[in-house]
Motif scaffolding. Structure first.
Motif: not given
Ligand SMILES: Nc1nc2c(ncn2[C@@H]2O[C@H](COP(=O)(O)OP(=O)(O)O)[C@@H](O)[C@H]2O)c(=O)[nH]1
Ligand SMILES: [Mg+2]
Length: 461
Positions: A207-208, A213, A231, A290, A324, A326, A359-360
């Motif tokens: 999901y979004r 990404s 995206t 997430r 996420y 962490e 993890k981030h």
């Molecule tokens: N804290 C944290 N933030 C994350 C993590 N993975 C993604 N994010 C944040 O979550 C938001 C959405 O991530 P994105 O990769 O754009 O999600 P997408 O829509 O599935 O491509 C962004 O602001 C990322 O920086 C993570 O493992 N930890």
């Protein structure tokens, strides 16, 4: 003048907040036992007890309706709010304002908080601490504090069991894997080294905002996918990682609370077309989830529908990728899966108990993920996911047609703009930006005006 030192042997607290903010749970947490019932109270409830060596008087005031204007709030609630202070004579040390982080908090909610709190005193803000609660993590059930220990032990036992199952599956797999690679030509088998694929093709699904990404960037090792913008079309990146040529395809996500029949055709199409970006087909579909977003039954159903949109067999090639990570702290992923309940457990099981945690921005376990993918490929006897060619062809044609139409539309809009003032600009002039974005909620593009018209990427509001 000098202030008298505070008598820390006694603490007087007032708990306030809208209905179902989690006030009672906070009260129970403070006392370490179920002092406050889950029944909705319309009058102040006072409890006294000793916790951490301090005598605590705790008054829970009744909650107002989260978005109600003060003038429409029942008199009884207002009176009880005022009374809550007097129940902490001579006066409370602190007012704990409970806010649930899992519920939306808009301007009207803020206003309701302000109006209701200012009934207590004008200076109420000097004594207020906001306490964030999260109701969703506890599910619908109210957990009795006495049951907490039991629940924790049960959880730990189930988590250990899950770890064991995964380990056992891995052992069986090692045997199969060794056999498989012995017959396989596609492996670069350095003597003494563990065998691995020379090419790994991955498609990210989810999901979004699930972190697709970002995960793509973690795998590739560079900021190759835009983790800020949304995206809209599937994209491909390649990189050599630990001796493997790795291809990663990012796809647009779906709205996590939007059922598949209400989803735009375009999203479904782009997800499918992602499969054609890495012929003859991906080795792995990474289903990104997430960790701090609960997988409800409804969301699980939608996730399943998207995986099955590819085809029933897609599950054999899917690994759940938790992002996420962490957020888990020292909780293991197994404990997390068990505590989340049936929906997530079913999902993980559909993926043959395959999962991995990111993890981030931490790249440490990318190689481990690649190894898990190789295990899965071995289990599938080298088979990769393949989409129906005819179906992809139809999708491709549709995409091209739409692209052409979009170009025409853009050109005609540009021509019109030359002649008249911008339509968008006029529209916004009549409306506030906020309701405008609400209006466009779910659109791929949002136009906003600051002097000129800019294109901005849409993010969840
Ligand atoms: N804290 C944290 N933030 C994350 C993590 N993975 C993604 N994010 C944040 O979550 C938001 C959405 O991530 P994105 O990769 O754009 O999600 P997408 O829509 O599935 O491509 C962004 O602001 C990322 O920086 C993570 O493992 N930890
Ligand atoms: Mg993305």
């Amino acid at each position: 003048g000098e202030r008298a030192p505070m008598d820390v042997s006694e603490l007087r607290i007032v708990l306030v907040g809208y209905r179902n903010a989690g006030k009672s749970s906070v009260g129970n947490t403070i006392f370490g036992r179920a002092e406050f019932g889950s029944k909705q109270a319309i009058k102040c409830v006072t409890r006294r007890g000793k916790t951490s060596g301090i005598h605590v008087t705790l008054v829970e005031a009744p909650g107002w309706k989260a978005n109600i204007a003060l003038e429409r709030s029942p008199l009884l609630i207002k009176r009880e709010l005022e009374r809550s202070i007097t129940l902490c004579a001579p006066e409370p040390h602190v007012i704990l304002l409970v806010i649930d982080v899992d519920k939306s908090f808009k301007e009207r909610h803020r206003r309701a908080v302000q109006e209701h709190l200012e009934l207590l005193s004008e200076k109420v803000w000097n004594h207020t601490i906001v306490l964030f609660s999260c109701s969703l993590s506890l599910g619908d059930s109210t957990i009795e504090a006495a049951d907490m220990e039991k629940l924790k032990t049960e959880l730990e036992e189930r988590a250990a069991k899950r770890r064991k199952i995964v380990l056992r599956e891995n052992e069986t797999l090692m045997f199969k894997k060794t056999n498989h690679w012995n017959n396989c030509t596609n492996s670069s088998n350095v003597p003494g080294d563990s065998p691995h694929l020379s090419q790994v093709r991955i498609v990210l699904l989810g999901y979004r905002g699930s972190g697709k990404s970002s995960s793509g960037n973690i795998i590739i090792g560079r900021e190759q996918f835009d983790p800020v913008g949304r995206t809209a079309q599937c994209e491909k990146r390649e990189e050599e990682i630990s001796g493997r040529q790795v291809t990663v395809v990012d796809t647009p996500g779906w709205g996590c609370d939007v059922t598949i029949e209400n989803a735009p055709e375009r999203t479904k199409r782009e997800i499918l077309l992602g499969m054609s970006l890495c012929p003859p087909g991906p080795h792995a579909l990474l289903l990104v989830v997430r960790v701090e977003n609960s997988v409800t039954e409804k969301r699980k159903k939608t996730i399943e529908e998207y995986v099955e949109l590819l085809n029933e067999g897609a599950w054999d090639h899917t690994i759940v990728l938790f992002t996420y990570g962490e957020y888990l702290g020292d909780t293991t992923i197994e404990e997390f899966i068990e505590s989340e309940g049936k929906p997530l457990q079913t999902l993980v099981e559909k993926c043959g108990n395959r999962y991995h945690v990111f993890k981030h921005k931490n790249r440490r376990n990318v190689t481990e993920l690649l190894e898990k993918i190789e295990d899965m490929v071995a289990k599938n006897n080298g088979r990769v996911y393949t989409a129906d060619k005819d179906r992809l062809e139809v999708m491709n044609q549709k995409r091209e047609e739409e692209g052409k139409k979009a170009c025409e539309r853009m050109r005609s809009v540009q021509n019109k703009r030359k002649n008249s003032k911008s339509l968008m600009g006029e529209f916004i002039a009549f409306d506030s930006f906020c309701s405008f974005t609400q209006f466009l909620h779910g659109c791929t593009e949002i136009y906003t005006v600051n002097n000129s018209i800019n294109f901005i990427n849409y993010r969840k509001i």
